[in-house]
Design an enzyme around this catalytic site. Structure first.
Site, short mmCIF file in Angstrom:
data_model
loop_
_atom_site.label_atom_id
_atom_site.label_comp_id
_atom_site.label_asym_id
_atom_site.label_seq_id
_atom_site.Cartn_x
_atom_site.Cartn_y
_atom_site.Cartn_z
N ASP A 13 47.87 29.54 35.71
CA ASP A 13 47.96 29.11 37.09
C ASP A 13 47.15 27.81 37.21
O ASP A 13 46.33 27.50 36.34
CB ASP A 13 47.35 30.22 37.97
CG ASP A 13 47.17 29.80 39.39
OD1 ASP A 13 48.15 29.29 39.98
OD2 ASP A 13 46.06 29.96 39.95
N ASP A 15 45.88 26.00 40.81
CA ASP A 15 44.87 26.02 41.88
C ASP A 15 43.95 27.23 41.78
O ASP A 15 44.41 28.37 41.79
CB ASP A 15 45.55 26.03 43.25
CG ASP A 15 46.24 24.71 43.56
OD1 ASP A 15 45.95 23.72 42.87
OD2 ASP A 15 47.07 24.68 44.48
N ASP A 210 44.22 33.52 39.46
CA ASP A 210 43.16 33.96 40.38
C ASP A 210 43.66 34.64 41.65
O ASP A 210 42.85 35.07 42.46
CB ASP A 210 42.31 32.75 40.80
CG ASP A 210 43.08 31.82 41.73
OD1 ASP A 210 44.27 31.56 41.46
OD2 ASP A 210 42.51 31.38 42.73
MG LIG Z 1 45.69 30.09 42.11
#
Ligand SMILES: [Mg+2]
Length: 267
Positions: A13, A15, A210
């Site tokens: 991922d 961000d 996240d």
């Molecule tokens: Mg993310």
């Protein structure tokens, strides 16, 4: 534990994972990126970002012209053996999705879609430069939005979208509307089988993310790194192999390095 000499693929991922949630910096991961590059280990970006955002970032990261997954799995880019890019869409295209959203806006659901924002407004809300904000608006198979209505209305909204074959998922900052068939896990499964056929190799995969929208991807990799994040909802995984999932103590790119240190043994 895998080593750097195994046929590895790293799936990440952006961000809040490889990129810092606040500053979008990836430089704390520089030494790990260099190590992966030296061992020719593919790094596959798997993000809610658009292809227009991912391609220049790949150039900065030194992984230009390699496959990636954009818009939360709605779009996969691969390359032919001659190096020509090929786009694969896993569900409905932007025009269709935007059309349904406009109809719901007319039915007095209150939300702001990326398409409703000027580039300047986008830049202010996201903290991106106007140039990068414009790239974030170049969507091909999903729409991002800010919800401005009640929770009850949101449930009603998701039911109406579901009737049109669409789903809403939570990213780090925004809600993403996309085809029900599309998600990061389905896109990754497709891409991995494509790559395994192409290279005639079975890869060991390490995934890093996240947010809850990373869960389908983190369920599909051999080793899952759940990076400490700012998302309201926790990342919940169904997988039972606890020793193959690790939660970092650090955020963003520092947590990213922590996760790779944890799973990739030095020898
Ligand atoms: Mg993310």
């Amino acid at each position: 534990m895998p080593t750097l000499h195994d046929p590895l693929i790293i799936v990440t991922d952006l961000d809040g994972s490889l990129l810092d949630h606040h500053t979008y910096r990836w430089q704390p991961a520089k030494s790990w990126l260099k190590r992966l590059q030296q061992q020719a280990i593919p790094l596959i970006i798997c993000s809610s970002k658009t292809a227009a955002e991912i391609i220049p970032l790949q150039q900065q990261l030194g992984i230009a012209n390699t496959p990636f997954i954009a818009e939360n799995g709605a779009l996969v880019q691969t390359y032919t053996p001659h190096g020509e890019p090929e786009r694969h869409y896993t569900g409905k295209r932007y025009h269709d999705i935007h059309h349904h959203l406009m109809r719901l806006q007319q039915r007095s659901f209150h939300f702001t879609a990326f398409a409703d924002l000027s580039t300047e407004e986008m830049a202010r809300i996201t903290g991106l430069t106007p140039h990068n904000a414009a790239q974030a608006q170049m969507r091909e198979a999903s729409e991002a939005l800010i919800w401005r209505d009640s929770e009850a209305q949101f449930h009603h909204f998701t039911r109406l979208l579901a009737a049109k074959g669409l789903t809403v998922i939570q990213g780090g900052r925004f809600w993403h509307v996309m085809d029900q068939q599309s998600n990061k896990g389905a896109a990754l499964t497709w891409l991995l089988s494509h790559l395994q056929q192409r290279h005639n190799t079975v890869f060991t995969t390490i995934g890093l993310g996240d947010s809850p929208n990373d869960a389908p991807m983190l369920e599909h990799v051999d080793f899952a790194v759940i990076i400490k994040g700012y998302s309201q909802s926790p990342v919940i995984l169904q997988r039972q192999d606890r020793e193959h999932a690790y939660r970092t103590t650090q955020y963003g790119p520092d947590g990213w390095c922590e996760g790779l240190d944890y799973f990739i043994s030095a020898e």
